[in-house]
Scaffold this motif. Structure first.
Motif, PDB file in Angstrom:
ATOM      1  N   ASP A  32     -31.595  20.148  47.030  1.00  3.94           N
ATOM      2  CA  ASP A  32     -31.532  18.978  46.571  1.00  3.94           C
ATOM      3  C   ASP A  32     -31.210  19.044  45.057  1.00  3.94           C
ATOM      4  O   ASP A  32     -31.394  20.066  44.441  1.00  3.94           O
TER       5      ASP A  32
ATOM      6  N   ASP B 258     -31.500  18.042  41.376  1.00  3.85           N
ATOM      7  CA  ASP B 258     -32.461  17.515  40.432  1.00  3.85           C
ATOM      8  C   ASP B 258     -31.879  17.057  39.024  1.00  3.85           C
ATOM      9  O   ASP B 258     -30.945  18.109  38.510  1.00  3.85           O
TER      10      ASP B 258
ATOM     11  N   ASP C 286     -32.133  13.779  43.180  1.00  6.47           N
ATOM     12  CA  ASP C 286     -33.254  13.103  42.589  1.00  6.47           C
ATOM     13  C   ASP C 286     -33.057  12.792  41.107  1.00  6.47           C
ATOM     14  O   ASP C 286     -32.594  13.929  40.337  1.00  6.47           O
TER      15      ASP C 286
ATOM     16  N   ARG D 258     -34.965  12.004  37.581  1.00  6.02           N
ATOM     17  CA  ARG D 258     -36.371  11.685  36.834  1.00  6.02           C
ATOM     18  C   ARG D 258     -36.170  11.293  35.610  1.00  6.02           C
ATOM     19  O   ARG D 258     -35.343  11.914  34.620  1.00  6.02           O
TER      20      ARG D 258
HETATM   21 CA    CA Z   1     -35.884  17.689  44.118  1.00  8.31          CA
END
Ligand code: CA
Ligand code: DGT
Ligand code: CA
Ligand code: ZN
Length: 575
Positions: A196, A198, A244, A246
């Motif tokens: 995935d 990030d 993702d 963050r």
């Molecule tokens: Ca990740």
């Protein structure tokens, strides 16, 4: 409840009958029964037992009997019989988005395509586009559908991940309250495949930023949206990609970048060092007791642990932590060090462009040379050059060079390594070339002994300077040849032959760990894009990153040499 299974069985029977071209009426009946059962909230078994199932419009006597048989025995004879009428792999084609039974019937009947692998071959060979009612556009849609399907079962290629990261980064750029954006994870390390994507963001209003991301137009599905992290599947041209995002405060940005870049194994090593020094390391910072001694700047995390800064490409726990401690990390090559591309196809074989156009396009990349490496005659599907055509091309290149300024076109070839290990051109012709790459394009699935003999014998030829895409793998699509890489590398060192790092993100061949082995054995790497168009020249970065992951310095890469040094290097092997 057996509703879902039963519904699927009827639907599948309808699919198979449609593929076989059976009675339209029965096909429609099965579809309807499948839909009714799928839509019914009540348990089919109960409906059957109470006699209510027979009352439902659309479910006739024979369907009822089939349902009863399945509920009692767990199988349905009619379904089993239909399955025997088609190749077992044929139904996997139906899983491709945009592929219905009609499409499957067409490719099965006309081209005898019975599996996804065969469909891919047919698309590549152009036979799908040629089917009546299909065309280029449909073939392309099919290819995208297959790519989507493959992605949904596993990891995506680096170029796909980069594309997704670029889309999200560009979007985040315009979201207010964001101070910094940093792709992390395996993407920042430029791993060959990505689980995935990030993306790390510095900002204070986490929840707002996450919301902006999960509400973006490109988001297909939101997996999670919290105060500091959002996860979503985003739609790109080729596939859905898991991203993702963050959000961390500025003062922890460096520590977070370190932590979320990984790899996990690398992080574990760092944490051990911290613990030994009585420090605490996490995604918020490096702490001595309660006091943060590093956090905002990633480099500082490494320095305060007594380590030199470690480039993301190296963070795999393959000796980089020890090297950083001993201050002997390699000085990795960078994109701007590259002086030329050693693997380029033109429209003389299966490329798109004229030689002169490629040379012009290479100049702004800062290159001093570009080597034309069209296919040889055995690769007929790629319109490989005959000896006569190659001789003419060499003359053409010499002529072009007379007029060119600032860049030199090298006359080369990607000559086929034939089944017995001999080459597709004789030595006399090869001697007229500036640089020779030899590649295997057929029989890749042969036994180890066979492919090894071919590879080693090709290296013995004094005119072969490089072995192209040494394992032949295509990421997510074709396994590498069964070769003994240690033996290949040893022979390359003995015969003064370079090994290619094919930069195409489908290939990355040699891969990172093999690059490292080759470098340790003193073998030179030749990074080439295998470009078939001007855009293809832009793939160089993937090759540079892959070589970097193999610890490549300037001394290890052939196409960092100046033109004259490259020519001297070639001469060393020639008689
Ligand atoms: Ca990740
Ligand atoms: P991927 O997504 O499978 O291609 O690989 P990564 O490396 O991107 O892994 P991912 O997305 O699961 O996590 C991103 C980074 O976060 C990872 O490289 C290191 C860090 N990380 C995640 N989980 C852990 C963990 O349990 N322990 C440590 N030390 N680090 C972790
Ligand atoms: Ca990841
Ligand atoms: Zn090739």
């Amino acid at each position: 409840m057996k509703n879902a299974v039963l519904s699927e069985l009827f639907d599948q029977m309808a699919d198979i009958m449609e593929i076989l071209g059976e009675d339209r009426f029965r096909i429609n009946t099965y579809r309807r029964v499948g839909r009714i059962i799928g839509d019914t909230p009540a348990d089919v078994e109960v409906l059957l037992a109470t006699g209510q199932l027979a009352e439902i419009p659309g479910i006739g006597k024979s369907s009822l009997a089939k349902i009863e048989e399945f509920v009692k025995t767990g199988t349905m004879t009619a379904h089993q019989q239909l399955l025997t009428k088609i190749p077992p792999t044929l139904l996997e084609l139906l899983a491709i988005p945009s592929m219905g039974p009609k499409g499957v019937k067409a490719v099965y009947e006309n081209l005898n395509v019975t599996s996804i692998a065969e469909l891919k071959d047919a698309i590549e060979a152009g036979s799908i586009a040629e089917l009546p009612g299909f065309g280029d556009k449909k073939a392309a849609t099919m290819a995208r559908g297959i790519a989507f399907l493959e992605k949904s079962t596993g990891r995506i290629r680096l170029d796909q991940a980069l594309e997704a990261a670029d889309v999200v980064s560009a979007f985040l750029h315009d979201v207010s309250g964001i101070e910094r954006i940093q792709p992390a994870g395996s993407l920042r390390r430029r791993a060959e495949t990505i689980g995935d994507v990030d993306i790390l963001v510095a900002g204070r209003k986490g929840e707002k930023i996450v919301k902006a991301f999960t509400n973006a137009a490109f988001v297909q599905e939101v997996l999670a949206a919290g105060p500091t992290k959002g996860s979503a599947i985003i739609q790109t041209e080729i596939a859905g990609v898991h991203v993702d995002v963050r959000v961390v405060p500025q003062k922890s940005f460096g520590a977070a970048a370190q932590y979320f870049t990984g790899s996990k194994q690398h992080n574990v090593r760092l944490r051990e060092i911290a613990v030994k020094a009585k420090l605490k390391l996490n995604e918020y910072g490096l702490f001595k007791g309660d006091k943060m001694i590093a956090g905002a700047v990633e480099e500082e995390v490494y320095h305060k642990l007594g380590l030199d800064y470690i480039w993301p490409l190296l963070r795999e726990d393959r000796g980089e932590v020890e090297a950083a401690k001993a201050h002997c990390l390699p000085e990795l090559i960078e994109a701007q060090d590259i002086k030329g591309d050693l693997h380029v196809h033109t429209n003389a074989s299966d490329g798109d462009c004229e030689i002169a156009d490629l040379a012009e396009a290479a100049r702004p990349l800062g290159y001093k040379y570009i080597c034309v490496t069209d296919h040889s005659q055995s690769t007929a599907i790629a319109n490989g050059l005959t000896a006569k055509r190659l001789a003419a091309q060499i003359k053409q290149i010499h002529k072009l060079n007379e007029k060119l300024r600032g860049i030199t076109i090298l006359a080369g070839t990607e000559v086929d390594i034939l089944a017995n290990g001999s080459l597709d051109f004789d030595d006399k012709l090869l001697a007229d070339l500036d640089f020779v790459t030899a590649s295997i394009h057929s029989g890749l699935a042969s036994a180890r002994e066979k492919v090894m003999t071919r590879t080693l014998k090709a290296m013995d030829n004094p005119y072969v300077n490089c072995i192209g895409h040494p394992t032949g793998r295509l990421i997510g699509q074709r396994e590498p040849m069964d070769i003994d890489m240690a033996a290949v590398i040893k022979h390359a060192a003995q015969t003064h032959t370079a090994l290619e790092v094919n930069a195409n993100p489908w290939r990355l061949d040699l891969k990172d760990t093999h690059c490292k082995m080759a470098i340790e054995a003193g073998v030179k790497l030749a990074i080439g894009t295998d470009a078939h168009s001007i855009g293809g020249l832009g793939l160089m970065g993937f090759g540079v990153a892959t070589a970097g992951r193999g610890w490549a310095t300037k001394a290890d890469v052939l196409n960092i040499l100046s033109l004259s040094k490259l020519k001297s290097w070639v001469k060393l092997k020639r008689p």
